[in-house]
Write an enzyme that holds these catalytic residues in place. Structure first.
Site, mmCIF file in Angstrom:
data_model
loop_
_atom_site.group_PDB
_atom_site.id
_atom_site.type_symbol
_atom_site.label_atom_id
_atom_site.label_comp_id
_atom_site.label_asym_id
_atom_site.label_seq_id
_atom_site.Cartn_x
_atom_site.Cartn_y
_atom_site.Cartn_z
ATOM 1 N N THR A 178 45.299 66.159 21.106
ATOM 2 C CA THR A 178 43.995 65.890 22.035
ATOM 3 C C THR A 178 43.906 64.399 22.783
ATOM 4 O OG1 THR A 178 42.780 67.363 20.867
ATOM 5 C CG2 THR A 178 41.468 66.027 22.212
ATOM 6 N N SER B 6 49.252 69.956 18.045
ATOM 7 C CA SER B 6 49.652 69.621 16.559
ATOM 8 C C SER B 6 49.940 71.101 15.893
ATOM 9 C CB SER B 6 48.959 68.998 15.741
ATOM 10 O OG SER B 6 47.732 69.202 15.261
ATOM 11 N N THR C 89 45.292 66.148 15.729
ATOM 12 C CA THR C 89 44.531 66.008 14.427
ATOM 13 C C THR C 89 44.755 67.279 13.387
ATOM 14 O OG1 THR C 89 42.434 66.768 15.560
ATOM 15 C CG2 THR C 89 42.842 64.426 15.490
ATOM 16 N N ASP C 90 44.966 68.782 14.142
ATOM 17 C CA ASP C 90 44.727 69.681 13.182
ATOM 18 C C ASP C 90 45.726 69.613 12.105
ATOM 19 O OD1 ASP C 90 42.681 70.571 15.010
ATOM 20 O OD2 ASP C 90 44.142 72.200 15.878
HETATM 21 N N1 ASP Z 1 44.253 71.190 18.704
HETATM 22 C C1 ASP Z 1 44.270 69.614 18.757
HETATM 23 C C2 ASP Z 1 45.587 69.355 18.128
HETATM 24 O O1 ASP Z 1 45.729 69.354 16.714
HETATM 25 C C3 ASP Z 1 43.488 69.039 18.064
HETATM 26 C C4 ASP Z 1 43.573 67.271 18.357
HETATM 27 O O2 ASP Z 1 44.531 66.813 18.806
HETATM 28 O O3 ASP Z 1 42.838 66.628 18.061
HETATM 29 O O4 ASP Z 1 46.663 68.936 18.816
#
Ligand code: ASP
Length: 329
Positions: A19, A62, A95-96
């Protein structure tokens, strides 16, 4: 603000996506990677804090990241770490699965130079985007001599967390990364980077050349149908991680499957579904911890299921023997 030096050592920033590198497309109301990597627009602001080089390694959400990608990243860090003009690393990541990559790096990086991983909960063009501040804080942490020898660190929302304990706890809140049971190892203020916990003793990093072991993670649920596990017995798996109930107990119908897997030489690592407390050989009923211990199941404390899986993949790739595995967890 860091004073400018002649030929200063650099922080290497590896962008991998997530993100932090995405934007909201108003027309479709969806968050996705844009045409340009938005993190490069922060470079002038970042240069006020440290000398750095920003390298776009991947641009993946991710959930697309695999252990093989984590290994590719670890190799880049290990290679750059040997360069005398490199003082530390920052990785930007979705973050995932950030905690899995962070822990993979923790196990495989062969350097004392700081390695910090960060991301964002809000994309680059959203109100209150947290990517720029998280990146700046990460560069500050990676520039601090106190961050040396701490393995991989996760920096988010002005806190520093150890890769081993940190986990994503909220789907949207910017304070999503927490370390249940132990708390953050340090904090960041406008002027300081400070640690409240000493560096954990790190064992030798694992040296691995692949990350392709097949290790499923299975969560125990009430009334579980053992048929799923029977199917599992027919697959070629290298290890199994089980998220058991409470202090380390499983439904009795699952026991014969565990027995068969152990006979086949498949290591089984058990963590708890609870995110606080310990798994122990406490209960003597059918499917209780006492029986699981006798079966040779490896009890793992301090790691959640997804990280125990990363550790088992890495340990198996490193050729850790069956007897050493139990000690390792
Ligand atoms: N879905 C996104 C990912 O993990 C969420 C993020 O980056 O915070 O790439």
């Amino acid at each position: 603000m860091a004073a400018k030096q002649e030929n200063p050592k650099k922080i290497i920033i590896f962008n991998t996506g997530g993100t932090i590198a995405m934007e909201v497309d108003e027309s479709t109301d969806s968050v996705r990677p844009g045409e340009k990597q938005p993190l490069h627009t922060i470079e002038p602001m970042l240069s006020r804090y440290a000398a750095f080089e920003m390298i776009d390694l991947f641009n993946m959400p991710s959930p697309h990241v695999t252990p093989a990608d984590m290994l590719a990243l670890a190799r880049q860090i290990n290679e750059y770490a040997t360069r005398p003009d490199t003082s530390g690393f920052v990785v930007t990541h979705g973050t995932d699965t950030l905690e899995e990559t962070a822990y993979f790096l923790d196990l495989t990086i062969a350097t004392n130079k700081p390695v910090v991983i960060t991301g964002a909960m809000r994309s680059s063009n959203e109100l209150g985007a947290d990517g720029p501040v998280n990146l700046i804080q990460s560069v500050r942490v990676a520039s601090s001599s106190e961050s040396k020898g701490r393995g991989a660190l996760v920096v988010f929302n002005d806190e520093i967390h150890a890769a081993k304990y940190v986990t994503k706890t909220h789907t949207s809140n910017v304070a999503t990364f927490q370390s249940p049971q132990v708390g953050p190892v340090g904090t960041i203020t406008k002027k300081t980077v400070s640690y409240s916990q000493p560096p954990a003793v790190r064992t030798q990093p694992f040296e691995i050349h692949a990350a392709s072991r097949n290790v499923p993670l299975i969560k125990m649920v009430t009334g579980m149908d053992p048929a799923w596990f029977l199917w599992l017995l027919q697959q070629k798996i290298d290890g199994l991680v089980v998220e058991a109930f409470g202090a380390g107990n499983v439904p009795p119908a699952i026991l014969p499957i565990f027995e068969q897997l152990t006979v086949q030489g498949v290591p089984i690592v058990m963590v708890s579904r609870c995110y606080n407390g310990y798994v122990q050989d406490l209960y003597g009923y059918e499917g209780g911890g006492k029986q699981l211990k006798k079966l040779g199941i490896i009890f793992c404390n301090g790691l959640n299921g997804q990280k125990a899986r990363i550790k088992l993949i890495v340990a198996l790739e490193a050729g850790v023997s069956e007897t050493q595995l139990a000690e390792l967890f």
